[in-house]
Motif scaffolding. Structure first.
Motif, PDB file in Angstrom:
ATOM      1  N   ARG A 232      46.654  38.939  35.384  1.00 31.88           N
ATOM      2  CA  ARG A 232      46.883  40.036  36.297  1.00 31.88           C
ATOM      3  C   ARG A 232      45.657  40.935  36.451  1.00 31.88           C
ATOM      4  O   ARG A 232      45.414  41.495  37.519  1.00 31.88           O
ATOM      5  CB  ARG A 232      48.056  40.872  35.791  1.00 31.88           C
ATOM      6  N   HIS A 233      44.885  41.095  35.383  1.00 32.01           N
ATOM      7  CA  HIS A 233      43.795  42.069  35.461  1.00 32.01           C
ATOM      8  C   HIS A 233      42.424  41.441  35.659  1.00 32.01           C
ATOM      9  O   HIS A 233      41.581  42.016  36.333  1.00 32.01           O
ATOM     10  CB  HIS A 233      43.807  42.967  34.230  1.00 32.01           C
ATOM     11  N   ALA A 234      42.178  40.281  35.052  1.00 29.34           N
ATOM     12  CA  ALA A 234      40.833  39.695  35.206  1.00 29.34           C
ATOM     13  C   ALA A 234      40.768  38.766  36.415  1.00 29.34           C
ATOM     14  O   ALA A 234      39.871  38.883  37.248  1.00 29.34           O
ATOM     15  CB  ALA A 234      40.441  38.953  33.932  1.00 29.34           C
ATOM     16  N   PRO A 236      42.262  38.442  39.406  1.00 29.23           N
ATOM     17  CA  PRO A 236      42.107  38.925  40.780  1.00 29.23           C
ATOM     18  C   PRO A 236      40.689  39.404  41.090  1.00 29.23           C
ATOM     19  O   PRO A 236      40.278  39.432  42.250  1.00 29.23           O
ATOM     20  CB  PRO A 236      43.095  40.097  40.871  1.00 29.23           C
ATOM     21  N   ASN A 237      39.953  39.800  40.054  1.00 31.12           N
ATOM     22  CA  ASN A 237      38.586  40.253  40.284  1.00 31.12           C
ATOM     23  C   ASN A 237      37.571  39.130  40.122  1.00 31.12           C
ATOM     24  O   ASN A 237      36.378  39.337  40.289  1.00 31.12           O
ATOM     25  CB  ASN A 237      38.260  41.392  39.320  1.00 31.12           C
TER      26      ASN A 237
ATOM     27  N   ASN B 109      41.964  49.196  37.558  1.00 32.15           N
ATOM     28  CA  ASN B 109      41.612  47.868  38.067  1.00 32.15           C
ATOM     29  C   ASN B 109      41.447  47.936  39.579  1.00 32.15           C
ATOM     30  O   ASN B 109      42.375  48.333  40.285  1.00 32.15           O
ATOM     31  CB  ASN B 109      42.725  46.896  37.696  1.00 32.15           C
ATOM     32  N   ALA B 111      41.621  45.835  41.770  1.00 35.76           N
ATOM     33  CA  ALA B 111      42.397  44.872  42.551  1.00 35.76           C
ATOM     34  C   ALA B 111      43.843  45.304  42.777  1.00 35.76           C
ATOM     35  O   ALA B 111      44.549  44.654  43.536  1.00 35.76           O
ATOM     36  CB  ALA B 111      42.365  43.511  41.871  1.00 35.76           C
ATOM     37  N   HIS B 112      44.283  46.371  42.105  1.00 35.45           N
ATOM     38  CA  HIS B 112      45.691  46.734  42.251  1.00 35.45           C
ATOM     39  C   HIS B 112      45.850  48.183  42.684  1.00 35.45           C
ATOM     40  O   HIS B 112      45.023  49.025  42.374  1.00 35.45           O
ATOM     41  CB  HIS B 112      46.429  46.528  40.922  1.00 35.45           C
TER      42      HIS B 112
END
Lengths: 318, 550
Positions: A232-234, A236-237, B109, B111-112
């Motif tokens: 979820r956190h790494a 997507p980037n 983050n 992205a969110h």
């Protein structure tokens, strides 16, 4: 969203210019090759008159730039001229073969891309464990072995020893889709083995690269479980580099399959290219090169657009 | 506040933490005790390398990559964290102990959406359903006085300003109503005017929910507003601990006293020489970056020989852009810069070697301004060679002389490389490099803001001494008004690319002020623990949330 559209259009424009430059290069490189096409067609016994007549008929006496523009104009409309050897239209010679190549590439990609990315995520999560090392060694081994070698190994075990899949991937019109998938499984698997390592390792590296970011530490300090930190956190980037390497490998699946096609006697465009080069069938060579170049440019374009679309700063401007 | 007779929430005993240097494990925390009661706020203060953040993370049972807890005990509400399993410790984080990081911009983050990051912990712990959690988030946003609380959470982090993000992060920490929040330098990256809003918001919400907190900072005045007790740390050891009022009025240890005394350096103010031509004269300068956004609007001020002009303002006010125009890195779209009455070519490319030599720069981040792969001798020697044509023994003598000037022993530093030096030493090398060109004018761009207070003071004293010895003029870009007070002769206040007020320092620091200068001046935290309360009353609490940063 206007920004993104203009960015995409700009990239598309660059892509077209690149393709144009490449078409010039392809055409004149072939032009530079030694030998006379008319001579090649008619053979050693041809008389001067016959040669001259053929040259006139094929338009070989026109200046090169004129012929280039005639060729380009045809190519834009899908007409790459006629084969020198058989006289057939180039498009009908390679059209079906190109579709076959696309099919094989898609088959391999549908397996390889999700497999490589999932594996990449898992090894990023289990980094520096035994699983990580084993996965690394195996994928590196598969990428370091030549495709034909991998192909023959697969044939040895899957067809000769275990008889599970056919060794020859020749096609016929009346095959059902299941038969088709079975018949082409081994070449597709060979390609999967060749491209997986690259994509997996890039996924792993792109994710691990981000693990030192403050927002990853923040996620950990919120009590997020490790797999969720990665997914979820790494992830997507990390899409931009992953998409790039995927595009590169997809292009390879289309343009780099010559050896695999030869090993499995698969009627793809790679074989057509090899045949054409050995027979000096220049219109086919030119058409294949242009299609390959177009494929590369299109996939790189798709990668650029994908990278833009996964960047929240560009997707959601202030 | 300080003498709450409540039960103990966190008890750290003889905590030892080690860090890996790449070769061996070295101690970072050398046996620190800490007792925190429910609802109590403790300030951890110290210079960089004191181990404040490491202790903060350890309170969550968390050791950063490359560190390990090597001894002692951490007991949170009856649970021993050093022996608990990783999943037991993780189950506390976000739920019972939350964390607020220094840079909200980097810790959200990208992205969110903000609210999705906010609701992550409550959803993970199944405390609330998604809609409930979102409504709760909006309520917290409202309590923290964020504008448009119903809507702001649905934006992405880059669409929200730094001060708002920092408040959103505090809201996020509150999501599961934890018993303890670790605030790790939450306002250090903010402008003074924004800092006030965030401090007020944090203090209110911690009060409202009776949350205990560990407040980590290097800024004494800030910690004085926030904490019930203060613990002073030095190089991984405790120096002393006392209730805030007592610590401020009666520090016992010498180290603490020296921290308290930092802001005492003040050099006498000089007046402009009569009938002199200004050394640097910035005249009606407009400037824009590509894209056409105007960043400087009719900026004019003069700098005289041997004087220090401080240019102050918040980030984005155009201070550094002005420096870029003066050095010729950014040609102005209008106006000009005069040197001793002669116009300077707009671009540095058109300036003569001598014109270039006269103006030098010292940068904020000495870390990135020095090439890590080049010897100190060459870093300093290169401009001496380039501008003065020195070679061989003469060059070496000049480098030695420069190292002497910045109070570093030449034989010890001559052959070393920047990564081997401390922050203050690196900044000294930056100064020596500027001096090597024999300039008459030096632009100091936030040269002390990345340094600890004691080290920063050393740099200020050095700059002052050099000014007197070499008759240098300084343009001192800073957002720190304490620095302005100690070294400036004249002050230029900038906002949104314009000069809003300028004049001699003594005049500028006395009322009446321009309203913006007033806002800046009154926003600088003071040691008085009641300063924030008084200020908020004066300004009227209601409008705190909606000022400059919206």
């Amino acid at each position: 969203m206007g920004d993104i559209l203009s960015l995409v259009l700009k990239r598309l424009g660059y892509g077209l210019i690149t393709l144009l430059v490449i078409s010039v290069i392809i055409f004149f490189m072939v032009e530079l090759l030694p030998g006379d096409i008319a001579q090649a067609v008619l053979g050693q016994g041809a008389t001067e008159e016959n040669l001259a007549a053929l040259r006139e008929q094929m338009g070989l006496n026109d200046p090169a730039p004129v012929r280039y523009f005639e060729w380009l104009l045809g190519a834009i409309q899908g007409d790459f001229g006629a084969s020198i050897i058989s006289g057939e239209r180039v498009s009908s010679v390679i059209g079906e073969r190109f579709m076959n190549t696309l099919f094989l590439a898609a088959y391999a990609a549908v397996i390889a891309v999700p497999f490589a990315i999932t594996l990449g995520i898992i090894v990023a999560l289990l980094r520096n464990t035994l699983f990580d090392r084993v996965a690394n060694v195996l994928t590196l081994t598969s990428i370091s072995s030549p495709e034909f070698f991998l192909g023959y190994i697969l044939i040895l075990y899957f067809s000769v020893k275990w008889g599970m899949f056919p060794a020859i991937a020749s096609l016929s019109q009346d095959m059902t889709i299941m038969e088709l998938l079975e018949r082409t499984f081994l070449p597709a698997l060979t390609l999967v083995l060749v491209v997986t390592a690259h994509m997996m390792r890039m996924t792993r590296a792109a994710i691990i690269n981000l693990l030192a970011s403050p927002y990853i530490e923040m996620a950990r300090l919120k009590g997020t479980p490790p797999w969720k930190v990665i997914v979820r956190h790494a992830l997507p980037n990390a899409w931009a580099p992953i998409i790039n390497v995927v595009a590169l490998n997809l292009a390879y699946l289309i343009t780099g399959v010559v050896l695999v096609e030869v090993v499995f006697v698969y009627p793809g465009i790679g074989q057509a290219l090899v045949d054409a080069v050995s027979k000096r069938d220049f219109p086919i060579v030119q058409a294949c090169c242009l299609i390959f170049a177009g494929t590369f440019i299109l996939l790189n374009l798709a990668a650029d657009v994908g990278a833009i679309l996964t960047n929240p700063r560009l997707r959601h401007p202030k | 506040m300080a003498d709450k007779k409540k039960s103990v929430l966190l008890e750290i005993k003889d905590l030892k933490i080690e860090g890996y240097t790449g070769e061996e494990w070295v101690p970072i925390i050398k046996g620190v005790d800490l007792t925190l009661h429910k609802g109590e706020v403790m300030g951890l203060i110290g210079e960089s390398g004191a181990g404040k953040s490491t202790i903060g993370a350890a309170a969550m049972g968390y050791a950063r990559d490359g560190t390990r807890i090597s001894g002692g005990s951490i007991e949170f509400d009856g649970m021993e964290l050093t022996t608990a399993s990783e999943s037991e410790r993780r189950a506390l984080r976000g739920k019972r102990i939350a964390y607020v990081a220094q840079s909200a911009a980097a810790s959200f983050n990208p992205a969110h959406k903000i609210i999705d990051q906010h609701t992550e912990a409550p959803l993970h712990y199944r405390i609330q359903k998604r809609l409930e959690a979102q409504e709760d988030a909006m309520e917290l946003y409202e309590r923290l006085r964020l504008p448009n609380p119903k809507e702001i959470g649905f934006r992405y982090p880059h669409q929200v300003s730094g001060g708002q993000l920092q408040r959103a992060m505090t809201a996020m920490a509150m999501a599961c109503r934890p018993d303890l929040i670790i605030f790790d330098e939450p306002t250090t990256a903010l402008d003074v005017t924004t800092q006030i809003e965030v401090l007020a918001a944090i203090r209110d919400i911690v009060d409202q929910f009776d949350t205990a907190a560990i407040y980590i900072t290097h800024d004494l005045a800030v910690v004085a507003q926030m904490a019930d007790t203060i613990k002073v740390l030095l190089k991984g050891d405790e120096v002393e601990e006392a209730p805030t009022e007592e610590m401020l009025s009666n520090p016992k240890e010498d180290y603490t006293k020296s921290l308290w005394a930092v802001r005492s350096f003040q050099r006498p103010q000089k007046a402009r020489p009569k009938d002199a031509t200004p050394l640097i004269s910035v005249q009606n300068v407009d400037a824009a970056y590509t894209g056409g956004v105007k960043v400087l609007d009719d900026v004019s001020f003069d700098i005289y020989e041997g004087m220090t002009v401080a240019v102050v303002g918040e980030s984005g006010s155009g201070k550094s852009t002005t420096a870029r125009v003066i050095t010729g890195l950014l040609p102005p779209s209008n106006g000009q810069v005069l040197f001793k009455g002669e116009p300077l070519p707009a671009s540095y490319l058109d300036r003569s070697k001598d014109q270039l030599r006269q103006s030098q720069m010292i940068y904020q981040m000495a870390d990135t301004a020095l090439n890590p792969k080049v010897r100190i001798a060459d870093i300093i020697g290169r401009p001496a060679q380039f501008y003065s044509g020195l070679e061989g023994a003469a060059l070496k003598a000049r480098v030695d002389e420069l190292l002497d000037l910045i109070e570093l022993e030449p034989s010890q530093y001559y052959n070393r490389y920047p990564p081997e030096l401390s922050g203050g030493q690196k900044q000294r090398i930056g100064i020596a490099r500027a001096l090597a060109a024999e300039p008459t004018f030096i632009i100091c761009d936030e040269v002390t803001s990345a340094l600890d207070q004691l080290v920063a003071e050393g740099i200020l004293r050095l700059l002052d001494r050099l000014q007197n010895e070499l008759n240098l003029a300084y343009m001192f870009i800073t957002h720190d008004l304490a620095t302005v007070r100690s070294i400036a002769d004249e002050v230029v206040v900038m906002q949104h690319g314009k000069v809003v007020e300028q004049g001699p320092k003594d005049v500028m620091f006395k009322p009446p002020h321009h309203p913006y200068t007033d806002l800046l001046l009154s926003s600088v935290p003071e040691m008085d623990p009641n300063w924030l309360t008084t200020l908020l009353e004066e300004r009227g609490v209601d409008n705190v949330g909606e000022s400059a940063d919206v």
